[in-house]
Write an enzyme that holds these catalytic residues in place. Structure first.
Site, PDB file in Angstrom:
ATOM      1  N   GLY A  88     -23.404  30.701 -16.835  1.00  0.00           N
ATOM      2  CA  GLY A  88     -22.249  31.565 -16.439  1.00  0.00           C
ATOM      3  C   GLY A  88     -22.425  32.450 -15.078  1.00  0.00           C
ATOM      4  O   GLY A  88     -21.750  33.137 -14.717  1.00  0.00           O
ATOM      5  N   HIS A 142     -22.433  22.373 -14.773  1.00  0.00           N
ATOM      6  CA  HIS A 142     -20.859  22.187 -14.131  1.00  0.00           C
ATOM      7  C   HIS A 142     -19.947  22.863 -15.629  1.00  0.00           C
ATOM      8  O   HIS A 142     -20.292  23.824 -16.134  1.00  0.00           O
ATOM      9  CB  HIS A 142     -20.544  20.882 -13.923  1.00  0.00           C
ATOM     10  CG  HIS A 142     -19.087  20.904 -13.220  1.00  0.00           C
ATOM     11  ND1 HIS A 142     -18.493  21.646 -12.773  1.00  0.00           N
ATOM     12  CD2 HIS A 142     -18.128  19.748 -13.084  1.00  0.00           C
ATOM     13  CE1 HIS A 142     -17.274  21.127 -12.111  1.00  0.00           C
ATOM     14  NE2 HIS A 142     -17.188  19.986 -12.277  1.00  0.00           N
ATOM     15  N   THR A 159     -31.652  32.666  -7.146  1.00  0.00           N
ATOM     16  CA  THR A 159     -30.116  32.163  -6.907  1.00  0.00           C
ATOM     17  C   THR A 159     -29.577  32.776  -5.776  1.00  0.00           C
ATOM     18  O   THR A 159     -29.706  33.953  -5.356  1.00  0.00           O
ATOM     19  CB  THR A 159     -29.413  32.264  -8.134  1.00  0.00           C
ATOM     20  OG1 THR A 159     -27.932  32.210  -8.050  1.00  0.00           O
ATOM     21  CG2 THR A 159     -29.308  33.812  -8.635  1.00  0.00           C
ATOM     22  N   HIS A 186     -23.491  29.879  -8.518  1.00  0.00           N
ATOM     23  CA  HIS A 186     -22.288  29.043  -7.824  1.00  0.00           C
ATOM     24  C   HIS A 186     -22.852  28.353  -6.774  1.00  0.00           C
ATOM     25  O   HIS A 186     -23.530  28.848  -6.017  1.00  0.00           O
ATOM     26  CB  HIS A 186     -21.192  29.756  -7.643  1.00  0.00           C
ATOM     27  CG  HIS A 186     -19.790  28.883  -7.880  1.00  0.00           C
ATOM     28  ND1 HIS A 186     -19.278  28.095  -6.516  1.00  0.00           N
ATOM     29  CD2 HIS A 186     -19.161  28.418  -8.793  1.00  0.00           C
ATOM     30  CE1 HIS A 186     -18.338  27.373  -6.904  1.00  0.00           C
ATOM     31  NE2 HIS A 186     -18.135  27.614  -8.283  1.00  0.00           N
ATOM     32  N   LYS A 243       0.994  -1.188   0.119  1.00  0.00           N
ATOM     33  CA  LYS A 243       0.113   0.100   0.033  1.00  0.00           C
ATOM     34  C   LYS A 243       0.870   1.339   0.012  1.00  0.00           C
ATOM     35  O   LYS A 243       0.614   2.223  -0.579  1.00  0.00           O
ATOM     36  CB  LYS A 243      -0.895  -0.066   1.214  1.00  0.00           C
ATOM     37  CG  LYS A 243      -2.215   0.815   1.114  1.00  0.00           C
ATOM     38  CD  LYS A 243      -2.918   0.574   2.411  1.00  0.00           C
ATOM     39  CE  LYS A 243      -4.210   1.707   2.363  1.00  0.00           C
ATOM     40  NZ  LYS A 243      -4.951   1.538   3.344  1.00  0.00           N
ATOM     41  N   ARG A 247     -11.709  33.812 -10.867  1.00  0.00           N
ATOM     42  CA  ARG A 247     -11.190  33.344 -12.195  1.00  0.00           C
ATOM     43  C   ARG A 247     -11.835  34.228 -13.313  1.00  0.00           C
ATOM     44  O   ARG A 247     -11.088  34.564 -14.261  1.00  0.00           O
ATOM     45  CB  ARG A 247     -11.585  31.928 -12.157  1.00  0.00           C
ATOM     46  CG  ARG A 247     -10.986  30.964 -10.998  1.00  0.00           C
ATOM     47  CD  ARG A 247     -11.390  29.587 -11.278  1.00  0.00           C
ATOM     48  NE  ARG A 247     -13.040  29.776 -10.858  1.00  0.00           N
ATOM     49  CZ  ARG A 247     -13.803  28.653 -11.236  1.00  0.00           C
ATOM     50  NH1 ARG A 247     -13.117  27.468 -11.530  1.00  0.00           N
ATOM     51  NH2 ARG A 247     -15.084  28.648 -11.000  1.00  0.00           N
ATOM     52  N   ARG A 285      -8.525  20.648 -15.677  1.00  0.00           N
ATOM     53  CA  ARG A 285      -9.097  19.979 -14.515  1.00  0.00           C
ATOM     54  C   ARG A 285      -8.207  18.852 -13.913  1.00  0.00           C
ATOM     55  O   ARG A 285      -8.225  18.470 -12.714  1.00  0.00           O
ATOM     56  CB  ARG A 285     -10.520  19.804 -14.222  1.00  0.00           C
ATOM     57  CG  ARG A 285     -11.273  19.648 -12.907  1.00  0.00           C
ATOM     58  CD  ARG A 285     -10.672  20.191 -12.016  1.00  0.00           C
ATOM     59  NE  ARG A 285     -11.067  21.616 -12.018  1.00  0.00           N
ATOM     60  CZ  ARG A 285     -12.320  22.343 -11.770  1.00  0.00           C
ATOM     61  NH1 ARG A 285     -13.189  21.645 -11.206  1.00  0.00           N
ATOM     62  NH2 ARG A 285     -12.502  23.707 -11.703  1.00  0.00           N
ATOM     63  N   ARG A 323     -17.371   5.861   1.075  1.00  0.00           N
ATOM     64  CA  ARG A 323     -18.735   5.256   1.284  1.00  0.00           C
ATOM     65  C   ARG A 323     -19.844   5.931   2.047  1.00  0.00           C
ATOM     66  O   ARG A 323     -19.849   5.572   3.470  1.00  0.00           O
ATOM     67  CB  ARG A 323     -18.428   3.730   1.816  1.00  0.00           C
ATOM     68  CG  ARG A 323     -19.448   2.621   1.377  1.00  0.00           C
ATOM     69  CD  ARG A 323     -20.785   2.955   1.201  1.00  0.00           C
ATOM     70  NE  ARG A 323     -21.730   1.858   1.224  1.00  0.00           N
ATOM     71  CZ  ARG A 323     -23.115   2.042   1.421  1.00  0.00           C
ATOM     72  NH1 ARG A 323     -23.427   3.056   1.766  1.00  0.00           N
ATOM     73  NH2 ARG A 323     -24.001   1.178   1.059  1.00  0.00           N
ATOM     74  N   ASP A 351     -17.130  30.738 -16.083  1.00  0.00           N
ATOM     75  CA  ASP A 351     -17.851  30.354 -17.360  1.00  0.00           C
ATOM     76  C   ASP A 351     -18.266  31.840 -18.115  1.00  0.00           C
ATOM     77  O   ASP A 351     -18.525  31.710 -19.274  1.00  0.00           O
ATOM     78  CB  ASP A 351     -18.803  29.345 -17.475  1.00  0.00           C
ATOM     79  CG  ASP A 351     -17.944  28.049 -16.765  1.00  0.00           C
ATOM     80  OD1 ASP A 351     -16.886  27.773 -17.488  1.00  0.00           O
ATOM     81  OD2 ASP A 351     -18.349  27.481 -16.028  1.00  0.00           O
ATOM     82  N   SER A 368     -16.718  17.327 -10.696  1.00  0.00           N
ATOM     83  CA  SER A 368     -15.730  16.478 -11.606  1.00  0.00           C
ATOM     84  C   SER A 368     -14.602  16.290 -10.547  1.00  0.00           C
ATOM     85  O   SER A 368     -14.137  14.908 -10.674  1.00  0.00           O
ATOM     86  CB  SER A 368     -15.218  17.328 -12.680  1.00  0.00           C
ATOM     87  OG  SER A 368     -14.655  18.663 -12.210  1.00  0.00           O
TER      88      SER A 368
END
Ligand code: AMX
Length: 477
Positions: free
Chosen positions: A352, A309, A408, A355, A198, A364, A442, A462, A416, A279
């Protein structure tokens, strides 16, 4: 230099010999310099023991300490705000935005080495910081660039696979398939099959992760070529270029210095956004089964391909271009307001904006806007104007409209909102491809944490799920 080279075969040969001697001198000098420079593996190896100790002590001394309660709204609301996973490289503050090992984006822009002749952060610098927690030296970064370039070619079975796909298949689907097929050569999977300790897992996970990051430009560029420029020859990888420099070359845009710089910035700052985003979380979850880094990241790419996403960057441009088609170039704030309401009233989201964590404009987004601010030709572009220019910025209108709409929690732009318009300006007009560029980026953060999960011996993920009845029963108890 060009005149003499073209003036006759003899001069040409002399020039070639001189160039070759100077190449050998430079290569030897580079090898000497690199010989005394740490590799990314050595740099990582140095920092692993302290982190292992920190984790051990935390588990032993504070294993039963509480980090907060779990509310019903979190269980049924996409686990927002639930502190439930370890992710060491970056932290997202709702108001301030992302920090990579404590550094903000402007800090990184000051501290991290750029490419020769460039100013923007390069992917290798960001990868080094994410993986080791240290700011690399220029020599370390150049060595890493060379290491990645040397591994950058695709195996022929992946080339054949990608070339066999219908060009109508979404580029993100193709990217995930190519990444999964690279696991044919996974050193982690092969070593696991043989039987390894391991404590050695991380070294194989690192090897696979570096191989995958190295091959992403060739894979992503092959998809671009096949879908949008079939038959165009793909140049070979240049061992003296950085990862994104090579990617831009392979895409056919290497001659546009400003675009190459934009891609360097884009790919570095999209690299990591803490662990809970879909992701990154997917890569972490899948790799916790000891699936190798390739298939773990292939799974992550399919999470990135969702419109809430990573696919949002393609959706933003589609939406902005529809706005322009409908309203023309002389758009006022009032026009934008009407278009926003039309989108919202038809039950769609404004791509865009909003969040899961951020509650302020995304730093960003700001970094990409600042890139535009220094280039008047970008500010003059009508498509970029839609996002940016003072007379008609969507940015100046959308937050108030979204606040009035009242749903929102974050009415401000995310990354984006602007990223695609700049790509469009530079000629990458095929917006279905934009998320692929995000996918190349990413990998830096997601794979970094796959390596760390193995170095820290993290277990299979889990969590406990509950049925609606079980939730009701728990509340009444
Ligand atoms: N336009 C319209 N409605 C929006 C909205 C937007 N931009 N952002 C959020 N909302 C709505 C949600 O759909 C939700 O409505 P519901 O109650 O009817 O389901 C409500 O506002 C509350 O949502 P929230 O708590 O503020 O956001 P969230 O954490 O559930 O979702 C996100 C976050 C990003 C999915 C959402 O803001 C959104 O859909 N934005 C547009 C798509 C986008 O830009 N995604 C990119 C995010 C960045 C990235 O990952 N690349």
């Amino acid at each position: 230099m060009r005149g003499p080279v073209q003036s006759g075969p003899k001069v040409h040969t002399m020039f070639r010999q001189a160039a070759s001697r100077s190449f050998v001198r430079n290569t030897l000098a580079a090898q000497k310099r690199f010989a005394s420079t740490k590799t990314i593996k050595e740099a990582l190896q140095e920092v692993i023991p302290a982190k292992q100790e920190q984790l051990k002590a935390l588990k032993k001394q504070h294993g039963q300490a509480s980090l907060g309660e779990v509310k019903v709204e979190q269980v049924i609301g996409g686990m927002r705000g639930l502190k439930a996973m370890l992710w060491d490289a970056s932290v997202l503050d709702p108001l301030e935005g992302i920090r990579f090992h404590g550094l903000t984006i402007p800090d990184c822009q000051k501290a991290l080495p750029a490419a020769p002749g460039g100013k923007e952060i390069i992917a290798e610098s960001m990868l080094w910081l994410l993986l080791t927690g240290k700011v690399p030296t220029e020599a370390e970064v150049r060595q890493l660039s060379r290491q990645l370039a040397e591994k950058g070619h695709l195996p022929s079975h992946v080339e054949k696979l990608i070339d066999s796909l219908p060009t109508s298949l979404h580029p993100m689907t193709q990217l995930g398939m190519g990444v999964a097929a690279l696991n044919h050569d996974s050193t982690f999977a092969a070593a696991y099959e043989k039987g390894i300790k391991k404590s050695e897992y991380w070294t194989y996970a690192l090897e696979d992760s570096l191989n995958l990051i190295a091959k992403l430009p060739a894979l992503a560029a092959r998809i671009y070529r096949n879908v949008y420029h079939p038959g165009r020859p793909l140049p070979s990888i240049d061992n003296n270029l950085d990862l994104v420099g090579n990617y831009a070359n392979l895409l056919g845009y290497g001659g546009n210095h400003d675009l190459v710089e934009y891609l360097r910035l884009y790919i570095s700052i999209h690299g990591d956004h803490e662990g809970g985003n879909a992701s990154a979380h997917t890569a972490h979850l899948v790799s916790s089964t000891l699936a190798d880094p390739y298939i773990s990241y292939a799974a992550a790419l399919y999470a990135l391909a969702g419109p809430l996403h990573g696919l949002a960057n393609q959706e933003v441009l589609r939406w902005q271009l529809n706005m322009r088609k409908e309203l023309g170039d002389n758009i006022t704030h009032e026009h934008i307001k009407e278009f926003l309401w039309k989108t919202l009233n038809s039950g769609q989201v404004v791509p865009g904006y909003g969040h899961g964590v951020l509650r302020n404009p995304d730093p960003r987004f700001i970094a990409l806007q600042e890139f535009c601010d220094t280039r008047p030709e970008l500010l003059a572009d009508p498509v970029i104007n839609l996002v940016k220019k003072a007379s008609a910025r969507t940015y100046e209108v959308a937050p108030a409209v979204l606040k009035e709409h009242g749903k929102t929690k974050n009415p401000y732009p995310n990354v984006d909102a602007a990223s695609g318009c700049v790509l469009f300006h530079y000629g990458i007009t095929q917006f279905k491809y934009y998320t692929v560029i995000f996918g190349v980026s990413r990998a830096l953060g997601a794979l970094t944490q796959v390596v760390w999960a193995r170095a820290l011996g993290l277990p299979l993920e889990r969590p406990k799920s509950l049925s609606l009845d079980a939730i009701e029963k728990a509340i009444k108890a």
